[in-house]
Write a protein that holds these residues in place. Structure first.
Motif, short mmCIF file in Angstrom:
data_model
loop_
_atom_site.label_atom_id
_atom_site.label_comp_id
_atom_site.label_asym_id
_atom_site.label_seq_id
_atom_site.Cartn_x
_atom_site.Cartn_y
_atom_site.Cartn_z
N HIS B 92 0.84 -1.21 0.00
CA HIS B 92 0.00 0.00 0.00
C HIS B 92 0.87 1.26 0.00
O HIS B 92 0.60 2.22 -0.71
N SER B 160 -2.20 6.52 8.20
CA SER B 160 -3.37 6.49 7.36
C SER B 160 -3.50 5.15 6.63
O SER B 160 -4.58 4.56 6.54
N GLU B 161 -2.39 4.62 6.15
CA GLU B 161 -2.45 3.38 5.39
C GLU B 161 -2.73 2.19 6.30
O GLU B 161 -3.36 1.21 5.88
N GLU B 163 -4.79 2.30 8.70
CA GLU B 163 -6.25 2.34 8.85
C GLU B 163 -6.93 1.67 7.64
O GLU B 163 -7.88 0.91 7.79
N VAL B 164 -6.40 1.97 6.44
CA VAL B 164 -6.97 1.35 5.23
C VAL B 164 -6.80 -0.17 5.29
O VAL B 164 -7.73 -0.93 5.00
#
Lengths: 438, 469
Positions: B92, B160-161, B163-164
């Motif tokens: 990611h 942030s990634e 969380e994804v």
């Protein structure tokens, strides 16, 4: 038989359209028989008849049992699929070239002399009921199934293609036969070949094996769909969910609508790319959902425009509220010139991937025939995209989409989220259905 | 003394090396490793650069498109307990900013060019692929080389990634019954080998990653000597090599630590687990310890799987779904891993069904396969099916590139792709019986059973269109 050799399109004496896309890079041939009928032709209260009819085609012919059919398909090294959508039925597959004639002969037997035995009907009904139950395990398909029914209400597009437990149980052999006799006729069919085959061979195979009973295509029309006013919420209640599936949408365009291409471009700006507004705001900026996208359906009548996300249960309200705000801003504020440039560039240049195999080129031509679209519908797509400007895209947005009239379906554990989701802006009504109601 | 004539590809290599500047890094020097036959009239050029980058090129002018794949030889088996999911999280992160590009620019450039890009991670590899109009070769080579060398990793992006990825895990595992069962199946079957942990990682590990973990991982594994590039499409081989030499030639090799994955002890007794979940019908997952993708037995076992449940005339499909009407869905596959993995079977029962009759029939059919040779006709049928699947995988440029990359990384040689077809055709009924005896024994099995939670039963009082009508 008349022939337009340049585009490898024939019309048989009985009125069946035959298409051929020749491509010899691999020893494979794709064969397709499409009928201009689908679940919109299910009798009221009997959803699932058209699919049942289609599935029964491979359950036995006058000469062959289901077991013999499957043995033959597998022995040829072929793949055969039968499928049904709202507006068309498809029987076809792929085979290694040296077994083509046997494969086409088998497809011909399936579509020309199905047995529709009562015992087979009962078996397919039992299978269908079991499949309906199995679909409850997949939250995404649960959301999709409820979404169409909830959005379209009484319109034929609401009918579940598979049917539901009550309608499936009520289907009889007479219903199936009536549908077959009316719709499996020569002028209602489009036959296609793609791959290691010449148009001449295609013509010979159709003559030998794929001639349907003479008959005109039925002319039943599908009414114009309407959406109920206001924002309506349906919660599909499933226990122990850590994540939700959220689908929301409103009416979009139909295939031949002059606003369809401008709206297609506008939709790419909103949720059709990884860098689109919705994906950027929901996934890239906030990490709220692994996927976030929007799509514009297409059919003879206005289909749904919809957006899909799957945030955690904790972030469901926040995500849904954000989606509603983004949609409102999109419709009200329109798209920007810089966004439009990227969307148009993507659609124009990526068209190469819509036509990079013979099968894809054939599928486009079949769609053109089945939906009665202009001959250049697909070949002229990039030119029409090129002609879209900010004004036409924004005008289409305002004219066709409504952020006030929305169907919202959420698969979630209702006891955890019902009261919170009911507070979403503008929600007019909230319904809850158990996930295992089929 | 006769002088050996150079092949066109040898000429090409000599030309490209001669054109290098005098002060060019040795890493940009090109070598021809060989030519691989690829169907009728085509060959794949196989090359290596001085920095260890392997390169496969297959010109295919059937459509004006290009498929550009990068396979890194790193996957979840290279992780450590407590750091599971790092390879996938990193996949990611590779779409984030680089020294020369802000976050989102890579995606925007590819999409503006009409292309699509994505990536995948599994146990043995991480794979990045882009499908583009053929004219975009220089752009994609520049972008891929840039993120191999200049990726920027900051706390904000990692947070942030994560969380994804946590949301992806909920989607694929926590709220997906088959995903959850598959995770448990591997965790139960593999007690030591890294195949026992999920590629997506355990939630607690995903939550605990920090930026330093990611930087270390990047520095170690994202290097030319751990990568294979595959280019298939409407391109000229010389142009491809020239662009790649220019973009990647100065990237330095890394020291890749040798992998010492713990060997999994032999399994001699069946292992079993039972779950209760909100589902309308029971499920059964079986996993038999299986050979690696490189093992010659793999092909025969793949055909055995097809005899059991490939196609509607297969043995288990016929008995369980058609004759006995016990199940709704079944499928099976052998994990295509570079170390021995699992032969997995999945059965979704009909509502109200019970597991013992299903298991009994599975056992009967496996016993039959061990004791009776399959007929030549039945074997020929599954070979035809396998050949069809093989050819279908090669219909697009992307399909060809994926097959080449997979075989190069997992089998160790892309050339095996076509010899696999020959190996498949050579399998005999005795081979099927032999692999069935060797691998399909109850003692090598892990079994996960799922029963519906109390209170979950089908409500057939549908309130959809028909009921309201």
């Amino acid at each position: 038989m008349t022939e337009r050799a340049a585009v490898a399109r024939f019309v048989t004496d009985l009125g069946t359209v035959v298409l051929c896309e020749e491509e010899h890079s691999l020893p494979l041939v794709h064969v397709s028989v499409s009928l201009k009928t689908g679940s919109v032709h299910d009798p009221r209260g009997l959803s699932g008849v058209v699919r049942m009819c289609t599935r029964l085609l491979r359950m036995g012919t006058r000469k062959l049992s289901a077991t013999q059919i499957e043995e033959r398909i597998d022995a040829m090294g072929a793949h055969l699929g039968v499928g049904c959508s709202s507006s068309y039925v498809h029987i076809g597959g792929v085979v290694v070239a040296h077994n083509l004639e046997k494969f086409v002969a088998l497809i011909g037997e399936l579509i020309r002399s199905p047995a529709f035995r009562v015992a087979d009907l009962s078996r397919v009904k039992r299978e269908t009921l079991a499949e309906l139950a199995a679909a409850c395990d997949d939250d995404r398909s649960l959301a999709a199934r409820h979404f169409r029914a909830f959005a379209f209400g009484e319109h034929p597009y609401a009918r579940p293609i598979v049917g539901n437990s009550r309608s499936v149980k009520a289907i009889t052999r007479a219903h199936v036969l009536r549908h077959y006799d009316k719709h499996f006729v020569s002028e209602n069919a489009v036959i296609g070949f793609a791959g290691a085959i010449t148009p001449l061979r295609a013509r010979a195979l159709v003559d030998r094996h794929l001639t349907l009973a003479r008959g005109k295509a039925p002319t039943e029309s599908v009414p114009v769909p309407k959406l109920e006013k206001g924002r309506r919420l349906l919660i599909v209640d499933k226990p122990e969910r850590t994540q939700t599936q959220i689908l929301m949408g409103t009416l979009g365009t139909h295939l031949d609508d002059p606003d369809h291409v401008p709206l297609t471009v506008a939709n790419v700006v909103f949720g059709g790319l990884f860098t689109a507004r919705l994906t950027h705001e929901v996934r890239s900026k906030r990490g709220m959902s692994y996927g976030a996208s929007s799509s514009l359906g297409h059919d003879r009548q206005r289909e749904l425009w919809s957006m899909w996300t799957f945030p955690s249960s904790k972030q469901a309200f926040e995500c849904a509220e954000l989606e509603l705000r983004l949609m409102e801003e999109w419709i009200k504020g329109g798209v920007k010139p810089s966004e439009l440039r990227v969307a148009k560039s993507f659609l124009e240049k990526s068209h190469a991937f819509e036509v990079d195999t013979a099968q894809k080129r054939l599928d486009q031509r079949i769609e053109t025939e089945v939906f009665g679209l202009p001959e250049d519908y697909h070949s002229g797509f990039t030119a029409r995209v090129h002609g879209v400007n900010v004004q036409s895209a924004n005008a289409a947005l305002k004219k066709r989409l409504s952020s006030d009239d929305l169907a919202i379906v959420v698969v979630a554990t209702a006891k955890d989220l019902r009261s919170e989701l009911a507070k979403l802006p503008g929600i007019r009504s909230v319904e809850v259905v158990p996930f295992d109601r089929i | 003394m006769t002088r050996k004539t150079r092949t066109p590809r040898e000429e090409l290599v000599a030309r490209l090396n001669a054109a290098r500047r005098k002060n060019s890094a040795p890493s940009s020097k090109l070598r021809l490793l060989g030519e691989l036959p690829f169907g009728e009239g085509h060959t794949v050029g196989r090359y290596a650069f001085g920095n260890g980058l392997t390169m496969l090129v297959l010109p295919d002018h059937s459509a004006p498109v290009l498929s550009f794949h990068t396979w890194y030889g790193v996957g979840s088996k290279h992780e450590k307990p407590g750091k599971t999911g790092l390879a996938h999280l990193f996949e990611h992160l590779m779409f984030n900013e680089t020294k020369h590009m802000r976050k989102g620019v890579l995606d925007r450039m590819i999409e503006s060019a009409g292309g699509e890009t994505n990536a995948a991670t599994w146990t043995d590899w991480t794979h990045y692929h882009s499908e583009l109009p053929a004219s975009e070769l220089p752009m994609i080579a520049k972008l891929e080389a840039d993120r191999m060398r200049h990726l920027v990793l900051r706390d904000r992006q990692v947070v942030s990634e994560k969380e994804v990825v946590a949301n992806e895990r909920r989607y694929r595992v926590d709220d997906d019954l088959e995903g959850e069962v598959s995770e448990l199946l591997y965790a139960t079957a593999f007690t030591r080998h890294p195949y026992g942990w999920p590629t997506i990682g355990f939630m607690r590990d995903i939550e605990n990653f920090n930026t330093a973990d990611c930087r270390r991982f990047y520095k170690t594994y994202y290097a030319p000597n751990n990568a294979t590039l595959i280019v298939v499409g409407d391109v000229e081989e010389e142009a491809v090599l020239r662009v790649v030499q220019h973009e990647y030639g100065s990237i330095k090799a890394s020291k890749i630590p040798p992998l010492r994955a713990a060997a999994e002890p032999e399994q001699s007794k069946e292992r079993a687990c039972l779950l209760t979940r909100p589902t309308p019908a029971p499920k059964l997952a079986l996993g038999y310890r299986a050979p690696s993708f490189r093992d010659p037995d793999y092909v025969a076992l793949a055909l055995a799987n097809d005899i059991l449940l490939g196609g509607r005339s297969s043995r288990l499909y016929s008995r369980l779904l058609r004759d006995e009407e016990l199940i709704t869905d079944l499928h099976g596959s052998i994990a295509p891993f570079s170390d021995p993995g699992l032969y997995e079977l999945w059965f979704s029962l009909r509502p109200g069904g019970v597991l013992p009759p299903v298991l009994r029939i599975v056992d009967q059919e496996l016993s039959r396969m061990r004791t009776e040779p399959v007929s030549v006709r039945e074997l020929s049928k599954v070979k035809n099916r396998a050949e069809l699947g093989f050819l279908q995988g090669l219909e697009t440029a992307g399909g060809k590139a994926e097959q080449l990359g997979f075989f190069e990384v997992v089998a160790g040689d892309a050339g095996i792709l076509f010899s696999r077809l020959a190996a498949l055709r050579a399998v005999t009924p005795k081979d099927i019986q032999r692999v069935a005896k060797r691998y399909l024994r109850t003692g090598r099995r892990t079994r996960i059973s799922v029963l519906p939670s109390e209170g979950v039963s089908l409500d057939a009082s549908s309130d959809s269109e028909e009921a309201r009508a």
